[in-house]
Design a protein around this motif. Sequence first.
Motif, PDB file in Angstrom:
ATOM      1  N   GLN A   1      12.303   1.763 -35.155  1.00  0.00           N
ATOM      2  CA  GLN A   1      12.571   1.347 -33.787  1.00  0.00           C
ATOM      3  C   GLN A   1      11.304   1.383 -32.937  1.00  0.00           C
ATOM      4  OE1 GLN A   1      14.839  -0.127 -32.259  1.00  0.00           O
ATOM      5  NE2 GLN A   1      14.918   0.481 -30.106  1.00  0.00           N
ATOM      6  N   TRP A   2      10.477   2.397 -33.100  1.00  0.00           N
ATOM      7  CA  TRP A   2       9.216   2.459 -32.363  1.00  0.00           C
ATOM      8  C   TRP A   2       8.336   1.247 -32.684  1.00  0.00           C
ATOM      9  CZ3 TRP A   2       7.477   4.615 -28.200  1.00  0.00           C
ATOM     10  CH2 TRP A   2       7.976   5.840 -27.762  1.00  0.00           C
ATOM     11  N   ARG A   3       8.222   0.934 -33.957  1.00  0.00           N
ATOM     12  CA  ARG A   3       7.359  -0.180 -34.347  1.00  0.00           C
ATOM     13  C   ARG A   3       7.892  -1.505 -33.807  1.00  0.00           C
ATOM     14  NH1 ARG A   3       7.607  -3.444 -38.416  1.00  0.00           N
ATOM     15  NH2 ARG A   3       8.948  -2.125 -39.728  1.00  0.00           N
ATOM     16  N   LEU A   4       9.197  -1.727 -33.940  1.00  0.00           N
ATOM     17  CA  LEU A   4       9.778  -2.975 -33.456  1.00  0.00           C
ATOM     18  C   LEU A   4       9.673  -3.086 -31.938  1.00  0.00           C
ATOM     19  CD1 LEU A   4      12.983  -3.171 -35.692  1.00  0.00           C
ATOM     20  CD2 LEU A   4      10.825  -4.412 -35.996  1.00  0.00           C
ATOM     21  N   LEU A   5       9.852  -1.962 -31.246  1.00  0.00           N
ATOM     22  CA  LEU A   5       9.737  -1.968 -29.789  1.00  0.00           C
ATOM     23  C   LEU A   5       8.330  -2.357 -29.366  1.00  0.00           C
ATOM     24  CD1 LEU A   5      11.169  -1.150 -27.051  1.00  0.00           C
ATOM     25  CD2 LEU A   5      10.046   1.058 -27.343  1.00  0.00           C
TER      26      LEU A   5
ATOM     27  N   GLU B   1       6.073  -3.996 -31.112  1.00  0.00           N
ATOM     28  CA  GLU B   1       5.796  -5.387 -31.490  1.00  0.00           C
ATOM     29  C   GLU B   1       6.411  -6.347 -30.479  1.00  0.00           C
ATOM     30  OE1 GLU B   1       7.311  -5.787 -35.433  1.00  0.00           O
ATOM     31  OE2 GLU B   1       5.613  -4.738 -36.374  1.00  0.00           O
ATOM     32  N   GLY B   2       7.641  -6.079 -30.060  1.00  0.00           N
ATOM     33  CA  GLY B   2       8.292  -6.949 -29.083  1.00  0.00           C
ATOM     34  C   GLY B   2       7.595  -6.939 -27.737  1.00  0.00           C
ATOM     35  N   LEU B   3       7.156  -5.769 -27.300  1.00  0.00           N
ATOM     36  CA  LEU B   3       6.455  -5.674 -26.023  1.00  0.00           C
ATOM     37  C   LEU B   3       5.104  -6.374 -26.080  1.00  0.00           C
ATOM     38  CD1 LEU B   3       7.320  -1.993 -25.036  1.00  0.00           C
ATOM     39  CD2 LEU B   3       8.100  -4.081 -23.885  1.00  0.00           C
ATOM     40  N   HIS B   4       4.434  -6.300 -27.215  1.00  0.00           N
ATOM     41  CA  HIS B   4       3.160  -7.016 -27.375  1.00  0.00           C
ATOM     42  C   HIS B   4       3.371  -8.516 -27.184  1.00  0.00           C
ATOM     43  CE1 HIS B   4      -0.162  -4.353 -28.372  1.00  0.00           C
ATOM     44  NE2 HIS B   4       0.671  -3.588 -29.065  1.00  0.00           N
TER      45      HIS B   4
ATOM     46  N   LEU C   1       3.155   2.018 -21.293  1.00  0.00           N
ATOM     47  CA  LEU C   1       3.980   3.227 -21.378  1.00  0.00           C
ATOM     48  C   LEU C   1       4.349   3.544 -22.821  1.00  0.00           C
ATOM     49  CD1 LEU C   1       6.526   2.722 -18.455  1.00  0.00           C
ATOM     50  CD2 LEU C   1       4.752   4.477 -18.578  1.00  0.00           C
ATOM     51  N   ALA C   2       4.817   2.524 -23.540  1.00  0.00           N
ATOM     52  CA  ALA C   2       5.270   2.736 -24.912  1.00  0.00           C
ATOM     53  C   ALA C   2       4.123   3.177 -25.807  1.00  0.00           C
ATOM     54  CB  ALA C   2       5.919   1.470 -25.453  1.00  0.00           C
ATOM     55  N   GLU C   3       2.953   2.610 -25.612  1.00  0.00           N
ATOM     56  CA  GLU C   3       1.803   3.009 -26.422  1.00  0.00           C
ATOM     57  C   GLU C   3       1.425   4.459 -26.138  1.00  0.00           C
ATOM     58  OE1 GLU C   3      -0.509  -1.222 -27.216  1.00  0.00           O
ATOM     59  OE2 GLU C   3      -0.998  -0.078 -25.398  1.00  0.00           O
TER      60      GLU C   3
ATOM     61  N   LEU D   1      11.748  10.911 -30.649  1.00  0.00           N
ATOM     62  CA  LEU D   1      12.972  10.436 -30.015  1.00  0.00           C
ATOM     63  C   LEU D   1      13.150   8.943 -30.248  1.00  0.00           C
ATOM     64  CD1 LEU D   1      12.647  12.370 -26.636  1.00  0.00           C
ATOM     65  CD2 LEU D   1      13.835  13.090 -28.728  1.00  0.00           C
ATOM     66  N   TYR D   2      14.359   8.456 -30.024  1.00  0.00           N
ATOM     67  CA  TYR D   2      14.671   7.040 -30.248  1.00  0.00           C
ATOM     68  C   TYR D   2      14.410   6.282 -28.951  1.00  0.00           C
ATOM     69  CZ  TYR D   2      17.299   3.131 -32.360  1.00  0.00           C
ATOM     70  OH  TYR D   2      17.673   1.933 -32.908  1.00  0.00           O
ATOM     71  N   PRO D   3      13.470   5.335 -28.943  1.00  0.00           N
ATOM     72  CA  PRO D   3      13.121   4.648 -27.701  1.00  0.00           C
ATOM     73  C   PRO D   3      13.900   3.345 -27.516  1.00  0.00           C
ATOM     74  CG  PRO D   3      11.556   4.032 -29.386  1.00  0.00           C
ATOM     75  CD  PRO D   3      12.579   4.939 -30.055  1.00  0.00           C
ATOM     76  N   PHE D   4      14.095   2.977 -26.272  1.00  0.00           N
ATOM     77  CA  PHE D   4      14.651   1.654 -25.978  1.00  0.00           C
ATOM     78  C   PHE D   4      14.265   1.281 -24.561  1.00  0.00           C
ATOM     79  CE2 PHE D   4      17.879   4.590 -24.497  1.00  0.00           C
ATOM     80  CZ  PHE D   4      18.447   3.994 -23.374  1.00  0.00           C
ATOM     81  N   THR D   5      14.341   0.003 -24.263  1.00  0.00           N
ATOM     82  CA  THR D   5      14.021  -0.477 -22.924  1.00  0.00           C
ATOM     83  C   THR D   5      15.254  -1.098 -22.285  1.00  0.00           C
ATOM     84  OG1 THR D   5      13.284  -2.624 -23.768  1.00  0.00           O
ATOM     85  CG2 THR D   5      11.592  -0.916 -23.466  1.00  0.00           C
ATOM     86  N   SER D   6      15.306  -1.037 -20.961  1.00  0.00           N
ATOM     87  CA  SER D   6      16.368  -1.662 -20.185  1.00  0.00           C
ATOM     88  C   SER D   6      15.759  -2.151 -18.884  1.00  0.00           C
ATOM     89  CB  SER D   6      17.492  -0.655 -19.909  1.00  0.00           C
ATOM     90  OG  SER D   6      18.494  -1.222 -19.083  1.00  0.00           O
ATOM     91  N   HIS D   7      15.718  -3.478 -18.703  1.00  0.00           N
ATOM     92  CA  HIS D   7      15.082  -4.069 -17.524  1.00  0.00           C
ATOM     93  C   HIS D   7      13.655  -3.524 -17.364  1.00  0.00           C
ATOM     94  CE1 HIS D   7      19.453  -4.485 -16.735  1.00  0.00           C
ATOM     95  NE2 HIS D   7      19.086  -5.662 -16.263  1.00  0.00           N
ATOM     96  N   TRP D   8      12.952  -3.425 -18.492  1.00  0.00           N
ATOM     97  CA  TRP D   8      11.559  -2.993 -18.574  1.00  0.00           C
ATOM     98  C   TRP D   8      11.363  -1.502 -18.345  1.00  0.00           C
ATOM     99  CZ3 TRP D   8       9.622  -6.474 -21.326  1.00  0.00           C
ATOM    100  CH2 TRP D   8       9.922  -7.817 -21.122  1.00  0.00           C
ATOM    101  N   SER D   9      12.436  -0.757 -18.067  1.00  0.00           N
ATOM    102  CA  SER D   9      12.319   0.704 -18.017  1.00  0.00           C
ATOM    103  C   SER D   9      12.240   1.224 -19.448  1.00  0.00           C
ATOM    104  CB  SER D   9      13.533   1.320 -17.319  1.00  0.00           C
ATOM    105  OG  SER D   9      13.621   0.892 -15.978  1.00  0.00           O
TER     106      SER D   9
END
Length: 264
Positions: free
Chosen positions: A147-151, A153-156, A171-173, A184-192
């Motif tokens: 999940q970290w890697r995919l997150l 990659e998507g933000l890039h 922030l994610a980096e 921890l398991y990360p996720f974004t919501s409306h860029w938060s």
Amino acid sequence: MTSNSPRPAQHAPIPVDPDLYPDLAAAGSLAAALAVAAAEQGLNLGAVLSNDSDPLRTAGVTSTTPGREPCWIFIGSESRWFNIDGPCQGVRLLSGSTSDLGELARAAAGWRDGARLREIQVDAAFIEVSELTEAHELGPAEAVTVQWRLLLEGLHQDADRLDLARQTLALAEAASAEPKLRQLYPFTSHWSLHFTTCTGFPYSWDVPFIDPLSDGRYRVCGPSRGTVIGEGDTAAAAIAMVVGALPANCGPAVAGTANDQRQR
């Protein structure tokens, strides 16, 4: 059916088109037709679940594997297709659509018997298997890593065109370099940017989250949305505030949902 299972619609039964679903019309219900398709292949689905309010359009198959909830099958209205949905510990693991009732029965049997997703896919090619769903099968640590890697990659990809995406990427980096947050398991919501102590939905809200602001700064809130911890000029400053406000004994993310955590 548990609270995390997709719930069949509760409404008056709608007749199916006999031209699209002659097998359902003949059997009298989707559950009965599915049981027949399984029996013809020597498969055991156990007692196939039926939704009394809509027996022609929904059916379910329980699993013998702990953590796996019943997979539910729904049919299409305008064309012939069967959609299958199998949740496990708050994660939609089994998914896909097919027009072949026999193939659907093989997928449901694999889910019931505890077969891995790739094994189910061998017998039912319509089943969709992603890198992340496979990671969830391997356990929470693998799910967190993927999940970290995919997150990131998507933000890039989004950062090339959106200012907020660039801020969230920063922030994610920064967070991924912090061991206490990387577990921890990360996720974004409306860029938060959020962090949860469980890998299934609904996620936990016991860790602060970060909102990127339009002026390029960051606001740290939590654990409730209305609680502001502070604001920082840089991603590093915001991450430091999150780390400083982590709950006691905040260990690696575990499999399951926030509801599961409350019941422990």
